[in-house]
Design an enzyme around this catalytic site. Structure first.
Site, PDB file in Angstrom:
ATOM      1  CE  LYS A   1      -2.120   2.921   1.894  1.00 42.95           C
ATOM      2  NZ  LYS A   1      -1.558   4.423   1.407  1.00 42.95           N
ATOM      3  N   PRO A   2       1.048   1.612  -1.331  1.00 46.55           N
ATOM      4  CG  PRO A   2       1.185   2.337  -3.455  1.00 46.55           C
ATOM      5  CD  PRO A   2       0.637   1.341  -2.620  1.00 46.55           C
TER       6      PRO A   2
ATOM      7  CB  SER B   1       4.236  10.384  10.448  1.00 44.05           C
ATOM      8  OG  SER B   1       2.976   9.937  10.399  1.00 44.05           O
TER       9      SER B   1
ATOM     10  CD  GLU C   1      13.067   1.593   9.974  1.00 45.39           C
ATOM     11  OE1 GLU C   1      13.421   2.493  10.556  1.00 45.39           O
ATOM     12  OE2 GLU C   1      13.924   0.534   9.927  1.00 45.39           O
ATOM     13  CG  LEU C   2       7.653   4.985  13.499  1.00 47.99           C
ATOM     14  CD1 LEU C   2       6.970   4.944  14.726  1.00 47.99           C
ATOM     15  CD2 LEU C   2       6.707   4.737  12.344  1.00 47.99           C
TER      16      LEU C   2
ATOM     17  CB  CYS D   1      13.050   9.721   7.891  1.00 51.23           C
ATOM     18  SG  CYS D   1      14.279   8.690   7.019  1.00 51.23           S
TER      19      CYS D   1
ATOM     20  CD  GLU E   1       9.434  13.758  10.596  1.00 51.45           C
ATOM     21  OE1 GLU E   1       8.408  13.507  10.871  1.00 51.45           O
ATOM     22  OE2 GLU E   1      10.480  12.912  10.143  1.00 51.45           O
TER      23      GLU E   1
HETATM   24  P1  NAD Z   1       2.196   9.167   6.853  1.00 50.54           P
HETATM   25  O1  NAD Z   1       2.638   8.453   8.191  1.00 50.54           O
HETATM   26  O2  NAD Z   1       1.159  10.207   6.794  1.00 50.54           O
HETATM   27  O3  NAD Z   1       1.717   7.908   5.826  1.00 50.54           O
HETATM   28  C1  NAD Z   1       2.610   6.779   5.381  1.00 50.54           C
HETATM   29  C2  NAD Z   1       1.680   5.687   4.878  1.00 50.54           C
HETATM   30  O4  NAD Z   1       0.834   5.109   5.856  1.00 50.54           O
HETATM   31  C3  NAD Z   1       0.922   6.057   3.683  1.00 50.54           C
HETATM   32  O5  NAD Z   1       0.816   5.016   2.661  1.00 50.54           O
HETATM   33  C4  NAD Z   1      -0.554   6.448   4.273  1.00 50.54           C
HETATM   34  O6  NAD Z   1      -1.601   6.198   3.465  1.00 50.54           O
HETATM   35  C5  NAD Z   1      -0.665   5.361   5.169  1.00 50.54           C
HETATM   36  N1  NAD Z   1      -1.431   5.431   6.372  1.00 50.54           N
HETATM   37  C6  NAD Z   1      -2.150   6.560   6.949  1.00 50.54           C
HETATM   38  N2  NAD Z   1      -2.746   6.543   8.055  1.00 50.54           N
HETATM   39  C7  NAD Z   1      -2.814   4.965   8.123  1.00 50.54           C
HETATM   40  C8  NAD Z   1      -3.395   3.983   9.112  1.00 50.54           C
HETATM   41  N3  NAD Z   1      -4.095   4.509  10.314  1.00 50.54           N
HETATM   42  N4  NAD Z   1      -3.263   2.834   8.912  1.00 50.54           N
HETATM   43  C9  NAD Z   1      -2.595   2.188   8.017  1.00 50.54           C
HETATM   44  N5  NAD Z   1      -1.907   3.043   7.127  1.00 50.54           N
HETATM   45  C10 NAD Z   1      -1.879   4.426   7.132  1.00 50.54           C
HETATM   46  O7  NAD Z   1       3.791   9.518   6.409  1.00 50.54           O
HETATM   47  P2  NAD Z   1       4.068  10.416   4.974  1.00 50.54           P
HETATM   48  O8  NAD Z   1       3.643  11.669   5.090  1.00 50.54           O
HETATM   49  O9  NAD Z   1       3.507   9.660   3.895  1.00 50.54           O
HETATM   50  O10 NAD Z   1       5.747  10.382   5.077  1.00 50.54           O
HETATM   51  C11 NAD Z   1       6.336  11.247   6.031  1.00 50.54           C
HETATM   52  C12 NAD Z   1       6.867  10.265   7.312  1.00 50.54           C
HETATM   53  O11 NAD Z   1       7.566   9.355   7.057  1.00 50.54           O
HETATM   54  C13 NAD Z   1       7.732  11.501   7.917  1.00 50.54           C
HETATM   55  O12 NAD Z   1       7.369  11.453   9.308  1.00 50.54           O
HETATM   56  C14 NAD Z   1       9.093  10.705   7.818  1.00 50.54           C
HETATM   57  O13 NAD Z   1      10.090  11.064   8.643  1.00 50.54           O
HETATM   58  C15 NAD Z   1       8.537   9.459   7.749  1.00 50.54           C
HETATM   59  N6  NAD Z   1       9.882   8.284   6.854  1.00 50.54           N
HETATM   60  C16 NAD Z   1      10.375   7.495   8.076  1.00 50.54           C
HETATM   61  C17 NAD Z   1      11.510   6.772   7.280  1.00 50.54           C
HETATM   62  C18 NAD Z   1      12.476   6.055   8.281  1.00 50.54           C
HETATM   63  O14 NAD Z   1      13.114   5.186   7.507  1.00 50.54           O
HETATM   64  N7  NAD Z   1      12.336   5.944   9.231  1.00 50.54           N
HETATM   65  C19 NAD Z   1      11.757   6.806   5.986  1.00 50.54           C
HETATM   66  C20 NAD Z   1      10.772   7.673   5.244  1.00 50.54           C
HETATM   67  C21 NAD Z   1       9.913   8.606   5.781  1.00 50.54           C
END
Ligand code: NAD
Length: 459
Positions: A162-163, A213, A234-235, A268, A363
């Site tokens: 699920k991207p 996140s 991984e957050l 991140c 963040e």
């Molecule tokens: P996000 O948490 O908003 O979304 C990530 C994914 O989760 C999306 O595919 C989204 O549709 C899905 N999602 C949202 N709510 C959900 C739920 N309740 N249940 C299941 N899936 C759900 O994050 P984003 O805005 O796409 O990405 C940015 C964040 O990702 C930043 O906080 C960044 O630091 C983090 N990040 C971390 C790493 C790492 O390696 N630690 C790498 C890249 C990005």
């Protein structure tokens, strides 16, 4: 402006640099998700019966296909989320070039391990967990799916990917390439936003590999709890950079600028907080400012552009709100800060910041570097650790042993000395505190995608 889900049944992808429609993908109906998971379980039976090496061999030819498509995938990624084109193509090439080595590393990591004592011989066997939900963010729209999907598949799991709703098109192309070689049902894309993501977490999956996140990570953990489903989370991060009094200031400033503004700060492990020894603060800032002024922001496909837009208007408002609140609370704008058109936020350096400001605690995920001076190394360490996050960190100082001691005291999963936080080949990608729960990459990371079992017999 980027907007998605403008029609309920379609996820429309819009170029954040110019508002043009890039394309659309049909949203996966929520009610279809349990059936897709059931079909994945069916497909997993045959897939899981192969050896790790056989599964790796099935996937191996996909590397050449990815390589052949790197430019097209890079262009698509750049258009979907605004990354400068060379970086987007570089991301596709990185996945393709590392593909074979990655497969070999996973196979080696999952090999049987024999343990014995005087009485018993035991075999530790890495068996499939079942069905894996891989849920990924948009900031590295190829690398994030790639790092989640590959180890899960080689370990013998079926995967539902699920991207992010922001980058469905490029993820769809990635899945299509792997599916040219995989048996039907082993890798299934699921398109949607958090609602479809949640439905997938709540379905009959055995492993949830999530990158995103901290807030979403917490929700996923809560939803996975009642079923005791395995999670790898991984957050987000709020990475500090500590610049010691003996640092090579050119090197430190170059790193600070690159690592704060790369991908418009949407990384991140972006450097978001910079603590610099008060004695070298002014020199460091002068060098940082010079290098920031040399950056070129604009159309991500434009010649020499190294900073693009924010992924969407929501992300821009979040970043601008943090900057404005910091300024209202006394921060000084050394660079950037001024309003920009569309989804653009110019590379911004703030000084006179402190930890009462949200911009130093939460963040930002935008092109903002906040610089605070420190009077002692103890103060620098205290400030660096004054956060619930713990993903990456960096320490710059010419006396490497001293910088190393400081690095040891920083509570982060990955700390770089005179470099970024990424480790040598084979190292895990790991966050501590609220930046991660479980981790991936490297042999230790690959084993988290499998269920270890112990088979013992008397000698
Ligand atoms: P996000 O948490 O908003 O979304 C990530 C994914 O989760 C999306 O595919 C989204 O549709 C899905 N999602 C949202 N709510 C959900 C739920 N309740 N249940 C299941 N899936 C759900 O994050 P984003 O805005 O796409 O990405 C940015 C964040 O990702 C930043 O906080 C960044 O630091 C983090 N990040 C971390 C790493 C790492 O390696 N630690 C790498 C890249 C990005």
């Amino acid at each position: 402006m980027t907007q998605h889900a403008s029609r309920p049944e379609q996820l429309v992808s819009i170029d954040p640099a110019n508002g043009e429609v890039v394309g659309s993908v049909a949203r996966t109906p929520i009610e279809a998700i349990p059936r897709l998971v059931f079909q994945a379980h069916e497909a997993q039976r045959g897939w899981g019966a192969l050896t790790h090496a056989q599964r790796a061999d099935v996937l191996r030819p996909a590397a050449a296909r990815l390589k052949a498509e790197a430019r097209r995938l890079g262009e698509l990624a750049s258009r979907e989320m605004g990354k400068p084109l060379p970086e987007a193509i570089g991301e596709a090439n990185y996945c393709a070039d590392g593909f074979a080595g990655e497969l070999d590393e996973i196979v080696a990591a999952l090999a049987d391990i024999v343990r014995e004592d005087k009485r018993v011989t035991s075999i530790l066997r890495h068996t499939p967990l079942g069905v894996c939900a891989a849920i990924t963010p948009w900031n590295f729209p190829l690398l994030m799916p790639h790092q989640s999907v590959l180890p899960a598949l080689v370990a013998g799991n079926a995967v539902l990917l699920k991207p992010s709703e922001e980058t469905t098109l490029v993820a769809c192309e990635y899945a299509k390439i792997l599916n040219e070689f995989l048996p039907a049902g082993v890798l299934t894309p699921v398109f949607g936003d958090g609602r479809e993501g949640r439905a997938l977490v709540l379905a009959d999956v055995n492993l949830i590999v999530f990158t995103g996140s901290r807030e979403t990570g917490k929700r996923i953990m809560a939803d996975a709890g009642p079923g005791l489903k395995r999670v790898i989370l991984e957050l987000g991060g709020k990475d500090p950079l500590v610049v010691l009094d003996d640092a090579d200031l050119d090197l430190a400033a170059a790193f600070a600028v690159r690592n704060s503004f790369r991908n418009a700060g949407q990384v991140c492990v972006s450097t978001e907080r910079i603590y610099v020894d008060a004695g070298v603060r002014d020199d460091f800032l002068r060098k940082m400012l010079e290098k920031t002024r040399a950056l070129k922001q604009g159309d991500p496909r434009g010649e020499g552009v190294n900073v693009g837009p924010m992924v969407n208007a929501r992300q821009k408002s979040k970043v601008v709100a943090q900057i404005d609140a910091a300024i209202a609370a006394g921060a000084t704008v050394l660079a950037g800060g001024e309003p920009r058109e569309g989804n653009f936020v110019s590379p911004t350096i703030l000084t006179d910041v402190d930890h009462r400001m949200e911009i130093m605690r939460e963040e930002t995920f935008g092109p903002v570097a906040c610089v605070q001076a420190f009077a002692s190394v103890d103060e620098a360490v205290r400030l660096a650790n004054d956060t619930p996050f713990g993903l990456g960190a960096a320490v710059f100082g010419r006396d490497v042993a001293r910088a190393g001691e400081v690095a040891e005291r920083i509570h982060a999963g990955m700390v770089g000395i005179n470099q970024g936080c990424g480790g040598a080949d084979g190292c895990p990608w790991v966050g501590v505190k609220e930046s991660g729960y479980g981790f991936h990459s490297g042999p230790e990371g690959h084993r988290q995608f499998a269920q270890v079992r112990v088979i013992s017999r008397l000698k």
